[in-house]
Design a protein around this motif. Structure first.
Motif, PDB file in Angstrom:
ATOM      1  N   GLY A 182      -7.860  42.294  10.015  1.00 50.00           N
ATOM      2  CA  GLY A 182      -6.686  42.154  10.855  1.00 50.00           C
ATOM      3  C   GLY A 182      -5.781  43.366  10.717  1.00 50.00           C
ATOM      4  O   GLY A 182      -6.128  44.357  10.079  1.00 50.00           O
ATOM      5  N   LEU A 183      -4.614  43.291  11.314  1.00 52.70           N
ATOM      6  CA  LEU A 183      -3.671  44.390  11.300  1.00 52.70           C
ATOM      7  C   LEU A 183      -2.638  44.176  10.205  1.00 52.70           C
ATOM      8  O   LEU A 183      -2.098  43.077  10.055  1.00 52.70           O
ATOM      9  N   GLN A 184      -2.360  45.241   9.477  1.00 53.98           N
ATOM     10  CA  GLN A 184      -1.352  45.197   8.416  1.00 53.98           C
ATOM     11  C   GLN A 184      -0.167  46.058   8.821  1.00 53.98           C
ATOM     12  O   GLN A 184      -0.339  47.206   9.255  1.00 53.98           O
ATOM     13  N   LEU A 185       1.026  45.545   8.650  1.00 56.16           N
ATOM     14  CA  LEU A 185       2.224  46.292   9.008  1.00 56.16           C
ATOM     15  C   LEU A 185       2.463  47.431   8.026  1.00 56.16           C
ATOM     16  O   LEU A 185       2.484  47.229   6.816  1.00 56.16           O
ATOM     17  N   LEU A 186       2.649  48.634   8.568  1.00 57.74           N
ATOM     18  CA  LEU A 186       2.996  49.798   7.739  1.00 57.74           C
ATOM     19  C   LEU A 186       4.508  49.978   7.668  1.00 57.74           C
ATOM     20  O   LEU A 186       5.061  50.239   6.596  1.00 57.74           O
ATOM     21  N   LEU A 187       5.159  49.909   8.827  1.00 60.44           N
ATOM     22  CA  LEU A 187       6.602  50.089   8.882  1.00 60.44           C
ATOM     23  C   LEU A 187       7.122  49.615  10.229  1.00 60.44           C
ATOM     24  O   LEU A 187       6.352  49.362  11.141  1.00 60.44           O
ATOM     25  N   LYS A 188       8.460  49.542  10.311  1.00 66.20           N
ATOM     26  CA  LYS A 188       9.100  49.043  11.525  1.00 66.20           C
ATOM     27  C   LYS A 188      10.435  49.724  11.717  1.00 66.20           C
ATOM     28  O   LYS A 188      11.077  50.163  10.758  1.00 66.20           O
ATOM     29  N   TYR A 189      10.852  49.799  12.976  1.00 68.87           N
ATOM     30  CA  TYR A 189      12.164  50.320  13.313  1.00 68.87           C
ATOM     31  C   TYR A 189      12.855  49.330  14.231  1.00 68.87           C
ATOM     32  O   TYR A 189      12.327  48.984  15.292  1.00 68.87           O
ATOM     33  N   PHE A 190      14.054  48.921  13.805  1.00 65.29           N
ATOM     34  CA  PHE A 190      14.849  48.043  14.649  1.00 65.29           C
ATOM     35  C   PHE A 190      16.136  48.729  15.103  1.00 65.29           C
ATOM     36  O   PHE A 190      16.515  48.647  16.260  1.00 65.29           O
ATOM     37  N   SER A 191      16.813  49.403  14.165  1.00 63.28           N
ATOM     38  CA  SER A 191      18.056  50.089  14.488  1.00 63.28           C
ATOM     39  C   SER A 191      18.442  50.933  13.286  1.00 63.28           C
ATOM     40  O   SER A 191      17.788  50.895  12.245  1.00 63.28           O
ATOM     41  N   GLY A 192      19.516  51.717  13.434  1.00 61.35           N
ATOM     42  CA  GLY A 192      20.028  52.474  12.301  1.00 61.35           C
ATOM     43  C   GLY A 192      19.316  53.794  12.103  1.00 61.35           C
ATOM     44  O   GLY A 192      18.954  54.479  13.068  1.00 61.35           O
ATOM     45  N   ASP A 193      19.090  54.149  10.845  1.00 61.33           N
ATOM     46  CA  ASP A 193      18.467  55.428  10.493  1.00 61.33           C
ATOM     47  C   ASP A 193      17.152  55.586  11.253  1.00 61.33           C
ATOM     48  O   ASP A 193      16.281  54.717  11.209  1.00 61.33           O
ATOM     49  N   THR A 194      17.013  56.711  11.932  1.00 62.16           N
ATOM     50  CA  THR A 194      15.839  56.896  12.778  1.00 62.16           C
ATOM     51  C   THR A 194      14.591  57.288  11.992  1.00 62.16           C
ATOM     52  O   THR A 194      13.507  57.336  12.560  1.00 62.16           O
ATOM     53  N   LEU A 195      14.737  57.599  10.733  1.00 62.15           N
ATOM     54  CA  LEU A 195      13.582  57.889   9.878  1.00 62.15           C
ATOM     55  C   LEU A 195      13.374  56.677   8.981  1.00 62.15           C
ATOM     56  O   LEU A 195      14.240  56.340   8.181  1.00 62.15           O
ATOM     57  N   VAL A 196      12.231  56.049   9.141  1.00 67.30           N
ATOM     58  CA  VAL A 196      11.973  54.832   8.379  1.00 67.30           C
ATOM     59  C   VAL A 196      10.796  55.051   7.443  1.00 67.30           C
ATOM     60  O   VAL A 196       9.833  55.757   7.779  1.00 67.30           O
ATOM     61  N   GLN A 197      10.917  54.451   6.282  1.00 64.78           N
ATOM     62  CA  GLN A 197       9.862  54.548   5.273  1.00 64.78           C
ATOM     63  C   GLN A 197       9.037  53.271   5.288  1.00 64.78           C
ATOM     64  O   GLN A 197       9.563  52.174   5.524  1.00 64.78           O
ATOM     65  N   GLY A 198       7.745  53.428   5.019  1.00 65.97           N
ATOM     66  CA  GLY A 198       6.874  52.268   4.985  1.00 65.97           C
ATOM     67  C   GLY A 198       6.060  52.215   3.712  1.00 65.97           C
ATOM     68  O   GLY A 198       6.343  52.918   2.749  1.00 65.97           O
ATOM     69  N   ILE A 199       5.026  51.413   3.771  1.00 69.15           N
ATOM     70  CA  ILE A 199       4.152  51.282   2.616  1.00 69.15           C
ATOM     71  C   ILE A 199       3.142  52.419   2.589  1.00 69.15           C
ATOM     72  O   ILE A 199       2.966  53.133   3.588  1.00 69.15           O
ATOM     73  N   LYS A 200       2.512  52.600   1.438  1.00 67.66           N
ATOM     74  CA  LYS A 200       1.436  53.572   1.260  1.00 67.66           C
ATOM     75  C   LYS A 200       1.882  55.011   1.529  1.00 67.66           C
ATOM     76  O   LYS A 200       1.057  55.862   1.854  1.00 67.66           O
ATOM     77  N   GLY A 201       3.157  55.299   1.412  1.00 67.23           N
ATOM     78  CA  GLY A 201       3.652  56.656   1.567  1.00 67.23           C
ATOM     79  C   GLY A 201       3.851  57.116   2.996  1.00 67.23           C
ATOM     80  O   GLY A 201       4.087  58.295   3.250  1.00 67.23           O
ATOM     81  N   PHE A 202       3.759  56.199   3.956  1.00 73.41           N
ATOM     82  CA  PHE A 202       3.953  56.554   5.363  1.00 73.41           C
ATOM     83  C   PHE A 202       5.433  56.515   5.743  1.00 73.41           C
ATOM     84  O   PHE A 202       6.213  55.753   5.179  1.00 73.41           O
ATOM     85  N   GLU A 203       5.771  57.330   6.731  1.00 73.46           N
ATOM     86  CA  GLU A 203       7.089  57.303   7.333  1.00 73.46           C
ATOM     87  C   GLU A 203       6.939  57.532   8.833  1.00 73.46           C
ATOM     88  O   GLU A 203       5.903  58.010   9.309  1.00 73.46           O
ATOM     89  N   ALA A 204       7.966  57.168   9.579  1.00 73.87           N
ATOM     90  CA  ALA A 204       7.948  57.388  11.024  1.00 73.87           C
ATOM     91  C   ALA A 204       9.352  57.723  11.473  1.00 73.87           C
ATOM     92  O   ALA A 204      10.339  57.296  10.880  1.00 73.87           O
ATOM     93  N   GLU A 205       9.422  58.501  12.536  1.00 76.72           N
ATOM     94  CA  GLU A 205      10.720  58.914  13.070  1.00 76.72           C
ATOM     95  C   GLU A 205      10.849  58.476  14.517  1.00 76.72           C
ATOM     96  O   GLU A 205       9.987  58.775  15.357  1.00 76.72           O
TER      97      GLU A 205
END
Lengths: 112, 113
Positions: A43-66
């Motif tokens: 299945g699919l595992q969530l790495l990270l999410k963005y809802f609001s606020g800081d546009t750079l978000v950190q996730g699991i396993k060392g991933f980030e997204a902007e």
């Protein structure tokens, strides 16, 4: 119509190299954005999410997204890829209360 | 332990069979989803249930029949399927609020012969 685009179907990187996976969305308002990872037959595992606020978000396993509103993008990054990161990665958007829409996925291959 | 459990993990059925896929979530969520994942295609949203009411049916053929008896369980009843229905069927759940994520089960790999 709302949509999620992942322009890269396959990406190959060397172990230890940096990674960026692209995601663009089409939606009128600020969406809720996600990155998921899927190993074969799982299945699919969530790495990270963005809802609001800081546009750079950190996730699991060392991933980030902007999140970049001006570019309608939510790109996933990792500074140093490990062989265990080989998998398929999906960008997703949630709009309306009960609709999650997914991009077509990017398959990541990691060279030793 | 994912919190969303799907059974069976693998299913092979003939085109004249009737079978059911089961999904159970232990996360206290009130929305549940069925997705179809075929090779080389994006995930297709099939059905959405919110508070046990079906709120979305994405033009899915009637040979797929969902059932949500309570907020923790979701079924997908299958009958007279076609070979092109072979795919990975994923169940997910979430809270019925926009700013929450979906949690997925491990899927049922369905093969129609």
């Amino acid at each position: 119509a709302q949509s999620v685009t992942q322009p890269d179907i396959h990406i190959t990187v060397s172990e230890g190299a940096s990674l960026e996976l692209r995601c663009n969305y089409s939606y009128g308002a600020t969406p809720y954005l996600f990155w998921y990872v899927q190993s074969p037959g799982q299945g699919l595992q969530l790495l990270l999410k963005y809802f609001s606020g800081d546009t750079l978000v950190q996730g699991i396993k060392g991933f980030e997204a902007e999140f970049k509103r001006s570019q309608s993008s939510f790109n996933l990054r990792k500074p140093s890829v490990h062989w265990s990161d080989a998998a398929e990665y999906f960008c997703a958007v949630r709009y309306n209360f009960n609709k999650f829409y997914f991009g077509s996925g990017t398959k990541l291959n990691v060279k030793p | 332990e994912t919190g969303v459990t799907q059974t069976p993990r693998h299913l092979v059925m003939g085109m004249t069979n009737k079978k059911s896929l089961k999904c159970e979530q232990h996360l206290g969520h009130n929305a549940m989803y069925w997705y179809k994942q075929s090779a080389k295609k994006p995930l297709e949203l099939m059905f959405v249930y919110s508070l046990e009411e079906r709120v979305e049916n994405n033009s899915v053929p009637s040979r797929f029949s969902p059932e949500c008896p309570n907020s923790s369980h979701l079924f997908l009843h299958l009958h007279t399927l076609q070979p092109e229905d072979s795919a990975l069927y994923l169940c997910a759940s979430s809270q019925d609020r926009a700013n929450t994520e979906a949690f997925f089960g491990q899927g049922t790999r369905l093969t129609v012969v």
